[in-house]
Enzyme design. Structure first.
Site, mmCIF file in Angstrom:
data_model
loop_
_atom_site.group_PDB
_atom_site.id
_atom_site.type_symbol
_atom_site.label_atom_id
_atom_site.label_comp_id
_atom_site.label_asym_id
_atom_site.label_seq_id
_atom_site.Cartn_x
_atom_site.Cartn_y
_atom_site.Cartn_z
ATOM 1 N N GLN A 42 -6.886 -9.153 4.217
ATOM 2 C CA GLN A 42 -5.836 -8.920 5.189
ATOM 3 C C GLN A 42 -6.311 -9.183 6.610
ATOM 4 O OE1 GLN A 42 -4.905 -4.793 4.321
ATOM 5 N NE2 GLN A 42 -7.070 -4.348 4.142
ATOM 6 N N GLU B 184 -9.435 4.171 6.776
ATOM 7 C CA GLU B 184 -9.810 4.695 8.082
ATOM 8 C C GLU B 184 -10.445 6.075 8.003
ATOM 9 O OE1 GLU B 184 -6.138 6.283 10.350
ATOM 10 O OE2 GLU B 184 -5.378 4.958 8.796
ATOM 11 N N ASP C 6 -11.078 2.243 -1.281
ATOM 12 C CA ASP C 6 -10.397 1.202 -0.506
ATOM 13 C C ASP C 6 -10.963 -0.153 -0.901
ATOM 14 O OD1 ASP C 6 -8.641 1.284 2.355
ATOM 15 O OD2 ASP C 6 -9.700 -0.577 1.917
ATOM 16 N N ALA D 155 -8.150 0.088 -6.238
ATOM 17 C CA ALA D 155 -7.853 1.442 -6.720
ATOM 18 C C ALA D 155 -7.439 1.429 -8.185
ATOM 19 C CB ALA D 155 -6.759 2.065 -5.858
ATOM 20 N N ASP E 295 -2.397 6.198 -0.224
ATOM 21 C CA ASP E 295 -2.441 5.919 1.222
ATOM 22 C C ASP E 295 -2.643 4.423 1.394
ATOM 23 O OD1 ASP E 295 -2.488 6.222 3.950
ATOM 24 O OD2 ASP E 295 -4.554 6.955 4.040
#
Length: 336
Positions: free
Chosen positions: A63, A118, A138, A170, A187
């Site tokens: 990304q 994060e 992540d 995940a 998340d």
């Protein structure tokens, strides 16, 4: 008088930041006081942030990544052109994501966070005194690495011995693990058509991967995208309806997040009843959590589960179910 020079446009993550005065522009760690970042909300709507600087930008394997220092909201993490969280108000999103399921669970000891690079979701989960282990999984190591470097508020969470930090998909990580979890948290980035996450919003994923990895009283929660009066049909109602196909008890809730320029939605689900009354939730906040919450309490949470007439009707009438071949997406872009 001569004509004023045309504004210079600097592209970051596919969105433009306009500099109205002629000046030298720098990308990393240097003030760009007249620079703006634009996020595309829809085809005919943009949301602009005036910047102090661009702290970091890169294209990872998965990304577009940018860490912006905004004047209004402080440091802001942007993935694939979409605001993920901002320093000034990220506590709203992360308290709403983490604490309702953990407070609704009778005794949460283990949490698996899908995404959350994060570290803020892990930070909130680690506030619970009962917690033995928080797995944060992540897919993007580059996101995790620069968040560890720049987001000071989460340094203690990243250093906590109860945190198991994993870089992996995940889905693949959950499938290979034998243990079950009291709470599983989605998340994840928003479902973008060419982004990395939309397949983790499907019925097949919830049914075959998430649910089998929950303990008997286990609770699943996921962020569910914009939930505003004009935006809730993008993905919020569809995610809610998809989760309803898999779990017996499902609760949708929402609140306004200023840096998102909209109301935001979450969906919480279990095969056991999960709602507790406001008084009991407040008692659990006092006894279970180290420190103070800034946003969430029992009365507010119960109010957040009550939608306005338009959104409520849309939730009731939604028929779309997420599948790999029949997904909905929010406006935006990815690089895959």
């Amino acid at each position: 008088m001569g004509e004023a020079p045309a504004p210079e446009v600097l592209y970051v993550n596919g969105s433009s930041k306009v500099v109205p005065e002629t000046q030298q522009n720098h990308v990393n760690n240097v003030n760009v006081s007249d620079t703006w970042y634009e996020e595309v909300i829809d085809d005919d709507l943009k949301w602009s942030f005036k910047l102090n600087s661009v702290l970091y930008k890169a294209i990872s394997e998965y990304q577009d990544i940018a860490l912006l220092d905004t004047k209004r909201f402080g440091k802001a993490l942007v993935l694939d052109g979409k605001m993920q969280s901002a320093e000034a108000d990220e506590f709203i999103y992360h308290e709403c994501l983490i604490h309702p399921p953990l407070l609704s669970h009778p005794n949460p000891k283990t949490v698996f966070i899908m995404g959350g690079g994060e570290g803020s979701a892990a930070r909130e989960a680690l506030k619970h005194k009962s917690m033995d282990k928080v797995v944060m999984c992540d897919i993007d190591k580059e996101v995790v690495d620069f968040c560890r470097k720049y987001l000071i508020a989460n340094k203690e969470a990243f250093a906590n011995k109860k945190l198991d930090l994993v870089i992996n998909c995940a889905k693949a990580e959950l499938e290979k693990r034998n243990e079950k979890y009291d709470v599983i948290v989605g998340d994840l980035a928003d479902p973008l058509e060419d982004g990395p996450c939309y397949q983790l919003y499907t019925k097949d994923f919830y049914e075959k991967v998430v649910k089998p990895k929950l303990t008997k009283n286990g609770i699943f929660v996921t962020q569910a995208g914009p939930a505003g009066i004009f935006s809730h049909k993008e993905v919020f109602t569809s995610i809610h309806n998809t989760v309803k196909q898999v779990f017996k008890y499902v609760v949708a809730y929402s609140t306004h997040v200023p840096s998102f320029a909209d109301s935001w939605g979450w969906v919480m689900a279990s095969d056991q009843p999960i709602l507790i009354d406001a008084v009991e939730m407040n008692k659990r906040i006092e006894t279970r959590i180290d420190g103070k919450l800034l946003y969430l309490d029992g009365v507010w949470f119960h109010s957040a589960t009550i939608m306005n007439k338009t959104v409520s009707k849309s939730l009731q009438n939604e028929t779309h179910v997420y599948t790999k071949d029949n997904a909905r997406f929010i406006p935006g872009h990815g690089i895959l």
